[in-house]
Design an enzyme around this catalytic site. Structure first.
Site, PDB file in Angstrom:
ATOM      1  N   ASP A 179      42.586  24.106  87.909  1.00 47.37           N
ATOM      2  CA  ASP A 179      41.932  22.862  87.508  1.00 47.37           C
ATOM      3  C   ASP A 179      42.665  21.679  88.150  1.00 47.37           C
ATOM      4  O   ASP A 179      43.875  21.541  87.999  1.00 47.37           O
ATOM      5  CB  ASP A 179      41.965  22.733  85.978  1.00 47.37           C
ATOM      6  CG  ASP A 179      41.049  21.642  85.487  1.00 47.37           C
ATOM      7  OD1 ASP A 179      39.991  21.985  84.953  1.00 47.37           O
ATOM      8  OD2 ASP A 179      41.394  20.451  85.648  1.00 47.37           O
ATOM      9  N   TYR A 191      35.424  20.368  90.773  1.00 44.87           N
ATOM     10  CA  TYR A 191      36.338  19.382  91.347  1.00 44.87           C
ATOM     11  C   TYR A 191      36.684  18.367  90.251  1.00 44.87           C
ATOM     12  O   TYR A 191      36.440  17.170  90.372  1.00 44.87           O
ATOM     13  CB  TYR A 191      35.719  18.681  92.559  1.00 44.87           C
ATOM     14  CG  TYR A 191      35.569  19.566  93.776  1.00 44.87           C
ATOM     15  CD1 TYR A 191      36.149  20.841  93.832  1.00 44.87           C
ATOM     16  CD2 TYR A 191      34.867  19.137  94.895  1.00 44.87           C
ATOM     17  CE1 TYR A 191      36.016  21.651  94.947  1.00 44.87           C
ATOM     18  CE2 TYR A 191      34.731  19.946  96.026  1.00 44.87           C
ATOM     19  CZ  TYR A 191      35.302  21.199  96.041  1.00 44.87           C
ATOM     20  OH  TYR A 191      35.161  21.987  97.155  1.00 44.87           O
ATOM     21  N   GLY A 233      41.347  31.264  90.030  1.00 42.65           N
ATOM     22  CA  GLY A 233      41.062  32.236  88.975  1.00 42.65           C
ATOM     23  C   GLY A 233      39.568  32.390  88.715  1.00 42.65           C
ATOM     24  O   GLY A 233      38.804  31.429  88.791  1.00 42.65           O
ATOM     25  N   SER A 279      42.956  30.471  83.173  1.00 47.97           N
ATOM     26  CA  SER A 279      42.844  31.729  83.927  1.00 47.97           C
ATOM     27  C   SER A 279      43.703  31.621  85.183  1.00 47.97           C
ATOM     28  O   SER A 279      44.816  32.131  85.229  1.00 47.97           O
ATOM     29  CB  SER A 279      41.385  32.037  84.259  1.00 47.97           C
ATOM     30  OG  SER A 279      40.707  32.432  83.084  1.00 47.97           O
ATOM     31  N   GLY A 280      43.214  30.928  86.218  1.00 54.35           N
ATOM     32  CA  GLY A 280      44.023  30.800  87.441  1.00 54.35           C
ATOM     33  C   GLY A 280      44.791  29.491  87.520  1.00 54.35           C
ATOM     34  O   GLY A 280      45.606  29.287  88.431  1.00 54.35           O
TER      35      GLY A 280
HETATM   36  C1  FAD Z   1      43.672  25.153  96.074  1.00 51.30           C
HETATM   37  C2  FAD Z   1      42.319  25.079  95.433  1.00 51.30           C
HETATM   38  C3  FAD Z   1      41.211  25.535  96.143  1.00 51.30           C
HETATM   39  C4  FAD Z   1      39.938  25.514  95.567  1.00 51.30           C
HETATM   40  N1  FAD Z   1      38.877  25.982  96.280  1.00 51.30           N
HETATM   41  C5  FAD Z   1      37.651  26.008  95.716  1.00 51.30           C
HETATM   42  C6  FAD Z   1      36.514  26.547  96.409  1.00 51.30           C
HETATM   43  O1  FAD Z   1      36.611  26.995  97.542  1.00 51.30           O
HETATM   44  N2  FAD Z   1      35.317  26.544  95.767  1.00 51.30           N
HETATM   45  C7  FAD Z   1      35.168  26.056  94.502  1.00 51.30           C
HETATM   46  O2  FAD Z   1      34.066  26.123  93.950  1.00 51.30           O
HETATM   47  N3  FAD Z   1      36.221  25.527  93.831  1.00 51.30           N
HETATM   48  C8  FAD Z   1      37.444  25.504  94.401  1.00 51.30           C
HETATM   49  N4  FAD Z   1      38.499  24.989  93.701  1.00 51.30           N
HETATM   50  C9  FAD Z   1      38.274  24.491  92.332  1.00 51.30           C
HETATM   51  C10 FAD Z   1      38.288  25.653  91.350  1.00 51.30           C
HETATM   52  O3  FAD Z   1      37.120  26.423  91.479  1.00 51.30           O
HETATM   53  C11 FAD Z   1      38.343  25.121  89.913  1.00 51.30           C
HETATM   54  O4  FAD Z   1      39.520  24.401  89.738  1.00 51.30           O
HETATM   55  C12 FAD Z   1      38.265  26.267  88.908  1.00 51.30           C
HETATM   56  O5  FAD Z   1      37.938  25.758  87.647  1.00 51.30           O
HETATM   57  C13 FAD Z   1      39.565  27.018  88.850  1.00 51.30           C
HETATM   58  O6  FAD Z   1      39.495  28.117  88.001  1.00 51.30           O
HETATM   59  P1  FAD Z   1      40.878  28.658  87.411  1.00 51.30           P
HETATM   60  O7  FAD Z   1      40.573  29.756  86.481  1.00 51.30           O
HETATM   61  O8  FAD Z   1      41.840  28.909  88.540  1.00 51.30           O
HETATM   62  O9  FAD Z   1      41.404  27.343  86.691  1.00 51.30           O
HETATM   63  P2  FAD Z   1      41.941  26.983  85.242  1.00 51.30           P
HETATM   64  O10 FAD Z   1      42.750  25.744  85.471  1.00 51.30           O
HETATM   65  O11 FAD Z   1      42.600  28.121  84.589  1.00 51.30           O
HETATM   66  O12 FAD Z   1      40.621  26.615  84.460  1.00 51.30           O
HETATM   67  C14 FAD Z   1      39.730  25.602  84.849  1.00 51.30           C
HETATM   68  C15 FAD Z   1      38.817  25.241  83.678  1.00 51.30           C
HETATM   69  O13 FAD Z   1      38.148  26.408  83.200  1.00 51.30           O
HETATM   70  C16 FAD Z   1      38.543  26.708  81.869  1.00 51.30           C
HETATM   71  N5  FAD Z   1      38.753  28.157  81.780  1.00 51.30           N
HETATM   72  C17 FAD Z   1      39.629  28.895  82.505  1.00 51.30           C
HETATM   73  N6  FAD Z   1      39.535  30.179  82.170  1.00 51.30           N
HETATM   74  C18 FAD Z   1      38.601  30.274  81.208  1.00 51.30           C
HETATM   75  C19 FAD Z   1      38.083  31.365  80.461  1.00 51.30           C
HETATM   76  N7  FAD Z   1      38.527  32.615  80.651  1.00 51.30           N
HETATM   77  N8  FAD Z   1      37.135  31.115  79.524  1.00 51.30           N
HETATM   78  C20 FAD Z   1      36.685  29.847  79.336  1.00 51.30           C
HETATM   79  N9  FAD Z   1      37.144  28.787  80.016  1.00 51.30           N
HETATM   80  C21 FAD Z   1      38.091  28.987  80.961  1.00 51.30           C
HETATM   81  C22 FAD Z   1      39.817  25.944  81.654  1.00 51.30           C
HETATM   82  O14 FAD Z   1      40.058  25.704  80.280  1.00 51.30           O
HETATM   83  C23 FAD Z   1      39.567  24.697  82.460  1.00 51.30           C
HETATM   84  O15 FAD Z   1      38.718  23.832  81.750  1.00 51.30           O
HETATM   85  C24 FAD Z   1      39.781  24.995  94.256  1.00 51.30           C
HETATM   86  C25 FAD Z   1      40.884  24.529  93.554  1.00 51.30           C
HETATM   87  C26 FAD Z   1      42.147  24.560  94.131  1.00 51.30           C
HETATM   88  C27 FAD Z   1      43.336  24.029  93.369  1.00 51.30           C
END
Ligand code: FAD
Ligand code: NAG
Ligand code: NAG
Ligand code: NAG
Ligand code: NAG
Length: 535
Positions: A116, A480, A181, A112-113
């Protein structure tokens, strides 16, 4: 060579393209072609298929791949690349992708975003495809019933902006970084500055839409309460593809207050005293007060020829500065914060302030999905359940100074977090946890030598912290993501238990039961997914 699946093909050319797949000697990847054919049969209109697939030979492939890479460790020539990236334009496309991938035995990574920390949404050692959700990002705010539907590919910044457009006194309790995301963040139990007042994002979920392992689109009623529970913090990627969440909006005041202040270990009322007291106060104080603590070796200040340690307190208070100061005077005078150190502002300004934007930045900046630059990162997590004694804090400072680069972020719990039972969602770290620690190291030097060095520094701090944090298991926060705490290569229960108990404690076995019921063939899997029950 012209790729057979360019994303810019016109619909009338589609038939020719499909024909060409059979004859083109350059169309090297059989599984890509089969996937393309399967999608063309299942996606309506079939003309959408070329618009949503990117193959390695396509000129846009690398851009699409890198757009949602948020850790430079996974943007190198050695990084495993997907066979294909599929970017659904509608919910029904996700069903088609799941059915086709399952038929063809293709391993899906869901992104999604892309935030990870270990890149597992877009990297794998096995051959894999990326199901990238960035096109599915609509947001529907309903202020009257204080709820919102938000699709998985939206970012938190987009969600906060769309709420703000409709109301200046509503928000949603999720993460601080606006480019994160929704899909990964919420299904992993996301938290932010409202955690002490309102709990986690998953404590404010009303409904969800997912595609399960048979390709069916299910809402909460259809998926049932077990499935819904599992994706409320158990990580979506073990159970299905989250299409959207319906969330409950929460109230924020018209005026909030922020401040940031630093203390060093060599001061009169020194960082040790202040951090020690913070451990007692920050998790127990008024729920309107969230005080994050950063602990960093500080090369800007030198003591006896050595760098020193800096403790930075970053605060959001859900109210005006007078009430904040009266709380601090009583509960944490060591900080020495006065009214002049505080800034009152509206909610949106505080969102931007926490994201480190200048105070004259327009809220539209939250709609930027792609950050200007990306660094090399490693993060790890811990839970502190007993205040760390002053002598051990002093020992920790020495360790951080000797290593020089690795830092810590303390996020206070308590408040709402202590009221919610540990079994209410898969996220188990509730009452009894004073604060969560994020171990953090960030670098910009390229190359595997640098990586080896930085990774060993953060691991050394992690080892040092062992006696000071939770044990049996040494708990960790799923969002994390940290592959050091265990990985699965065969999908067995024994492998899954190693990291599963750390992330989910006593909730792990319920997640395994639900996984076994909803995805018995382990189609939805990754390096740290929930395993099925042993036979
Ligand atoms: C700069 C930064 C700041 C952050 N700040 C915070 C914070 O303030 N609070 C906090 O709680 N966390 C924080 N995080 C961690 C963040 O919440 C996790 O990394 C989260 O999983 C990111 O979601 P994503 O959709 O962007 O990631 P992705 O890398 O797209 O996904 C992360 C995981 O979720 C799975 N996934 C993604 N989309 C779906 C979907 N639609 N259906 C099923 N599975 C899916 C992926 O396969 C993977 O296992 C931060 C991370 C970063 C890099
Ligand atoms: C900081 O405070 C601690 C605990 O009160 C004390 O042991 C230590 O000597 C102090 N350090 C400095 C540099 O004043
Ligand atoms: C508060 O502001 C004053 C004046 O700018 C400054 O000297 C002092 O260091 C600040 N205090 C804190 C705790 O940040
Ligand atoms: C915004 O920042 C500028 C420059 O740092 C500062 O002078 C000004 O007082 C700030 N305004 C507010 C409302 O904080
Ligand atoms: C990935 O690496 C390439 C080549 O070094 C660079 O141009 C690009 O900006 C990088 N992208 C990210 C997200 O770091």
């Amino acid at each position: 060579m012209k790729p057979p699946m360019s994303s810019k093909l016109l619909p009338p050319l589609l038939f020719l393209v499909i024909l060409a797949l059979f004859f083109n000697p350059c169309a090297s990847d059989i599984s890509n072609n089969k996937l393309f054919q399967c999608l063309s049969q299942r996606v309506l209109p079939a003309a959408a298929v070329p618009k949503m697939v990117y193959q390695p030979a396509d000129s846009a492939f690398t851009t699409v791949l890198n757009n949602y890479v948020r850790n430079r460790r996974y943007n190198t020539s050695a990084t495993q690349k997907p066979l294909i990236i599929v970017t659904p334009l509608e919910e029904s496309h996700v069903s088609a992708i799941v059915i086709c991938a399952k038929d063809l035995g293709l391993h899906i990574k869901i992104r999604s975003g892309g935030h990870d920390y270990e890149g597992i949404s877009y990297v794998s050692d096995d051959p894999f495809i990326i199901l990238d959700m960035f096109n599915l990002r609509s947001i529907d705010i309903n202020i009257k019933d204080e709820s919102a539907w938000v699709q998985a590919g939206a970012t938190l910044g987009e969600l906060y902006y769309r709420i703000w457009e409709k109301s200046k006194v509503h928000s949603f309790p999720a993460g601080i970084c606006p480019t994160v995301g929704v899909g990964g963040h919420i299904s992993g139990g996301g938290y932010g500055t409202l955690i002490r007042k309102y709990g986690l994002a998953v404590d404010n979920l009303l409904d969800a839409r997912v595609v399960d392992a048979s390709g069916r689109i299910l809402d909460r009623k259809l998926m049932g309460e077990d499935f819904f529970w599992a994706i409320s913090g158990g990580g979506g990627a073990s159970f299905g593809v989250v299409l959207a969440f319906k969330v409950k909006l929460v109230r924020v005041p018209e005026t909030v207050t922020v401040f940031q202040t630093e203390k060093y270990v060599d001061e009169n009322v020194n960082a040790t005293d202040m951090v020690y007291k913070w451990q007692l106060m920050a998790p127990s104080t008024d729920v309107d007060l969230f005080m994050r603590m950063l602990i960093q070796p500080s090369s800007s200040r030198v003591q006896n020829g050595k760098i020193t340690v800096k403790a930075t307190v970053i605060t959001l208070f859900l109210g005006g500065s007078d009430r904040l100061i009266s709380i601090l005077d009583k509960e944490l005078p060591e900080l020495g914060v006065m009214k002049e150190n505080c800034t009152e502002m509206n909610w949106m300004e505080s969102v931007l302030w926490w994201s480190k934007f200048d105070n004259d930045t327009a809220p539209e900046v939250l709609l930027n999905r792609i950050p200007a630059s990306v660094n090399f990162l490693k993060r790890k997590s811990d839970y502190v359940q007993k205040p760390i004694p002053k002598a051990e804090l002093e020992g920790l400072w020495k360790k951080l100074i000797s290593l020089g680069k690795s830092g810590l972020v303390f996020n206070p719990y308590g408040g709402r977090m202590s009221e919610i039972p540990a079994t209410a969602t898969p996220f188990p770290h509730r009452d009894g946890n004073l604060y969560k620690v994020q171990h953090s190291i960030t670098w910009s030097e390229e190359g595997s030598e640098a990586e080896k060095n930085y990774m060993s520094l953060i691991r050394e701090v992690y080892n040092y912290m062992e006696p000071l944090v939770s044990s049996n298991p040494r708990s960790a926060f799923l969002n994390y993501r940290d592959l050091d705490i265990g990985v699965t290569t065969k999908g067995t229960y024994a492998e899954g238990q190693v990291y599963g108990l750390k992330y989910f404690n006593g909730n792990f076995d319920r997640l395994v039961s639900i996984k076994t019921a909803v995805d018995p063939t382990n189609f939805f899997r990754n390096e740290q997914s929930i395993p099925v029950k042993p036979q």
